[in-house]
Design a protein around this motif. Sequence first.
Motif, short mmCIF file in Angstrom:
data_model
loop_
_atom_site.label_atom_id
_atom_site.label_comp_id
_atom_site.label_asym_id
_atom_site.label_seq_id
_atom_site.Cartn_x
_atom_site.Cartn_y
_atom_site.Cartn_z
N ARG A 71 135.01 27.81 45.69
CA ARG A 71 135.49 29.11 46.05
C ARG A 71 135.51 30.02 44.84
O ARG A 71 135.30 31.38 44.90
CB ARG A 71 136.85 28.79 46.49
N TRP A 72 135.77 29.81 43.77
CA TRP A 72 135.65 30.50 42.44
C TRP A 72 134.31 30.70 42.12
O TRP A 72 134.16 31.99 41.80
CB TRP A 72 136.28 29.74 41.34
N ARG A 73 133.38 29.88 42.48
CA ARG A 73 132.02 30.30 42.12
C ARG A 73 131.50 31.36 43.31
O ARG A 73 130.73 32.30 42.82
CB ARG A 73 131.13 29.19 42.46
N LYS A 74 132.07 31.33 44.28
CA LYS A 74 131.71 32.56 45.39
C LYS A 74 132.36 33.64 45.12
O LYS A 74 131.69 34.65 45.19
CB LYS A 74 132.07 31.84 47.04
N ILE A 75 133.66 33.67 44.56
CA ILE A 75 134.30 34.90 44.39
C ILE A 75 133.68 35.75 43.21
O ILE A 75 133.29 36.70 42.96
CB ILE A 75 135.72 34.66 44.05
N GLN A 76 133.39 34.67 42.02
CA GLN A 76 132.50 35.19 40.93
C GLN A 76 131.38 36.12 41.34
O GLN A 76 130.93 37.10 40.49
CB GLN A 76 132.19 34.04 39.80
N ASN A 77 130.46 35.33 42.01
CA ASN A 77 129.07 35.82 42.37
C ASN A 77 129.38 37.07 43.58
O ASN A 77 128.60 37.48 43.99
CB ASN A 77 128.39 34.82 43.01
N GLY A 78 130.60 37.33 44.05
CA GLY A 78 130.93 38.61 44.74
C GLY A 78 130.51 37.95 46.36
O GLY A 78 130.40 38.97 47.22
N ASP A 79 130.42 36.75 46.79
CA ASP A 79 130.13 36.37 47.93
C ASP A 79 131.40 35.91 48.82
O ASP A 79 131.27 35.70 50.03
CB ASP A 79 129.23 34.97 47.86
N GLU A 80 132.63 36.08 48.10
CA GLU A 80 133.79 35.95 49.02
C GLU A 80 134.87 36.94 48.48
O GLU A 80 134.72 37.18 47.29
CB GLU A 80 134.12 34.42 48.80
N GLN A 81 135.52 37.28 49.18
CA GLN A 81 136.71 38.26 49.21
C GLN A 81 137.81 37.59 48.41
O GLN A 81 138.07 36.52 48.63
CB GLN A 81 136.98 38.87 50.44
N PRO A 82 138.52 38.42 47.56
CA PRO A 82 139.68 38.08 46.96
C PRO A 82 140.71 37.49 48.03
O PRO A 82 140.98 38.02 49.11
CB PRO A 82 140.24 39.37 46.19
N GLU A 83 141.60 36.47 47.63
CA GLU A 83 142.73 36.13 48.51
C GLU A 83 143.74 35.34 47.73
O GLU A 83 143.66 35.04 46.59
CB GLU A 83 141.92 34.93 49.69
N ARG A 84 144.67 35.38 48.32
CA ARG A 84 146.11 34.63 47.66
C ARG A 84 146.46 33.30 48.33
O ARG A 84 146.35 33.29 49.68
CB ARG A 84 147.18 35.57 47.89
N ASN A 85 146.53 32.24 47.63
CA ASN A 85 146.94 30.95 48.14
C ASN A 85 148.12 30.45 47.42
O ASN A 85 148.15 30.58 46.16
CB ASN A 85 145.68 30.11 48.16
N ARG A 86 148.81 29.55 48.39
CA ARG A 86 149.93 28.83 47.56
C ARG A 86 149.43 27.43 47.37
O ARG A 86 148.72 26.80 48.27
CB ARG A 86 151.03 28.80 48.41
N VAL A 87 149.34 26.98 46.02
CA VAL A 87 148.54 25.66 45.78
C VAL A 87 149.45 24.94 44.60
O VAL A 87 150.26 25.71 44.09
CB VAL A 87 147.27 25.91 45.01
N SER A 88 149.44 23.30 44.81
CA SER A 88 150.04 22.69 43.69
C SER A 88 149.25 22.63 42.42
O SER A 88 147.90 22.45 42.57
CB SER A 88 150.39 21.25 44.55
N ASN A 89 149.88 22.45 41.52
CA ASN A 89 149.30 22.27 40.28
C ASN A 89 150.31 21.16 39.42
O ASN A 89 151.46 21.01 39.78
CB ASN A 89 149.33 23.27 39.11
N TYR A 90 149.73 20.52 38.37
CA TYR A 90 150.54 19.53 37.52
C TYR A 90 150.61 20.09 36.06
O TYR A 90 149.76 20.80 35.55
CB TYR A 90 149.62 18.43 37.33
N THR A 91 151.65 20.02 35.48
CA THR A 91 151.98 20.57 34.32
C THR A 91 151.32 19.52 33.06
O THR A 91 150.93 18.51 33.62
CB THR A 91 153.62 20.65 34.04
N THR A 92 151.44 19.69 31.88
CA THR A 92 151.08 18.79 30.88
C THR A 92 151.65 17.55 30.97
O THR A 92 151.25 16.37 30.57
CB THR A 92 151.26 19.44 29.43
N ASP A 93 153.12 17.33 31.43
CA ASP A 93 153.90 16.22 31.46
C ASP A 93 153.76 15.44 33.00
O ASP A 93 154.63 14.67 33.26
CB ASP A 93 155.24 16.37 31.02
N GLY A 94 152.77 15.97 33.94
CA GLY A 94 152.61 15.43 35.08
C GLY A 94 153.58 15.90 36.07
O GLY A 94 153.54 15.52 37.37
N ASP A 95 154.39 16.81 35.93
CA ASP A 95 155.24 17.42 37.00
C ASP A 95 154.51 18.41 37.96
O ASP A 95 153.64 19.08 37.56
CB ASP A 95 156.51 18.24 36.47
N GLU A 96 154.76 18.37 39.31
CA GLU A 96 154.14 18.91 40.34
C GLU A 96 154.91 20.50 40.50
O GLU A 96 156.09 20.30 40.41
CB GLU A 96 153.98 18.35 41.62
#
Length: 411
Positions: A71-96
């Motif tokens: 998705r990032w590749r498509k946005i960077q190339n202008g092939d996909e429109q900007p969008e907002r999403n809710r996503v999970s990430n992990y901190t450096t100590d493994g917390d979600e």
Amino acid sequence: MAAERKISSTSLREVFDGSLVGITVHRGFDILYANDRIAHLLKYDDCASFISAGDLGTHIPKRRQRQIAERWRKIQNGDEQPERNRVSNYTTDGDEIWLDVSDERIIWEDGEPAVLSTIYDATLAVRANESLLSSLRHLEISLDSILEFIPLGIAIFSDVGVPKTVNSTMRLLFQASPRQNDYVPKVMQELVTSIVNSDEQELAVKGVKTRVDRVVDLIARRMADDAIMLCAADVSEWQDTQDKLKTLAERDVLTQLLNRRGFSDTVKPVLRQSVEKDETFAVLVADIDFFKDINDTYGHATGDETLIAFSKRISSALRSQDIVGRVGGEEFAIFLPKISATRAEAIAQRLRKKIEKTPINVYGTSINLTASFGLKIWEGGTEPRLRDLLQEADTALYRAKDTGRNRVSIA
């Protein structure tokens, strides 16, 4: 045509220093820039240590890395429109943690495209929603009491869309007081009606402006008993961030007029509407005569002040519906909708005379200016491309320059 305007680390720092919104600029998982907010969310000491770590992928669940990278590749190339999403990430100590992330394409300070991500911490909202659902399923406790402890706006509607319970957070997002009343905003009514009349389990409306000047995302969910739960998340700070980024990308820093990109994005829908209604419009291009001599004689600071004064002068002489932008060094473009050919030429001549007759005072120096104009009028036919109209007006402008300057030439 000019290239897209670059966004620099300096401009981002000026706008978002100390902001509660995280900012990253990246190509794929490679980090080019970040602010302290996102670094602290991911539990780094500061943005420098985050950037030196260098890999966004370490914070993204492995099962989603390929999908996000694509998705990032498509946005960077202008092939996909900007969008907002809710996503999970992990901190450096493994917390979600949960993040609301908006990704869009920019031209970075090195001249190459990249992805700018703005990040808002949504962990509390997600945890609160999980707590609410868990309480509703497992705890024998008053629904009203549960809802008042939830930092989200919550409203429960019956299976036919009749409001049953609304918490004070929801009321405060849409009205000046949390006191109970029968007011149900139209956007809520429409969203609940839509999910009641469909087989969907969830529907959403993003970026709703409330009458108390807040911006919210609304999500309607069908519950086990077919009741409808409506959640409202306040994204006002997020919207403010997007507005600031839009200003950075579409406004000329010096004159505060639209830049070439902003001018194009603003004019295109108006142009399209004019063609659909068969309304005559015009494109006018103006260029300050002998501007290089001003820079050479008085210095670039005086040149900059001259551009500011010139932009104010032409803006003040236009109609409210006219659109003006600085599209080059000393070149300005004006879109004149709903105007006859005769009237468009009269406006161009009026601007020319106004600039010629009134010197500009800069740092105590009176500077006499003139400007040349190129005018392109559209009086019907197939929808033209804006860049072609600008090119024809530009050709007329250079003809005005070649035939003596301080004149209007019509394409």
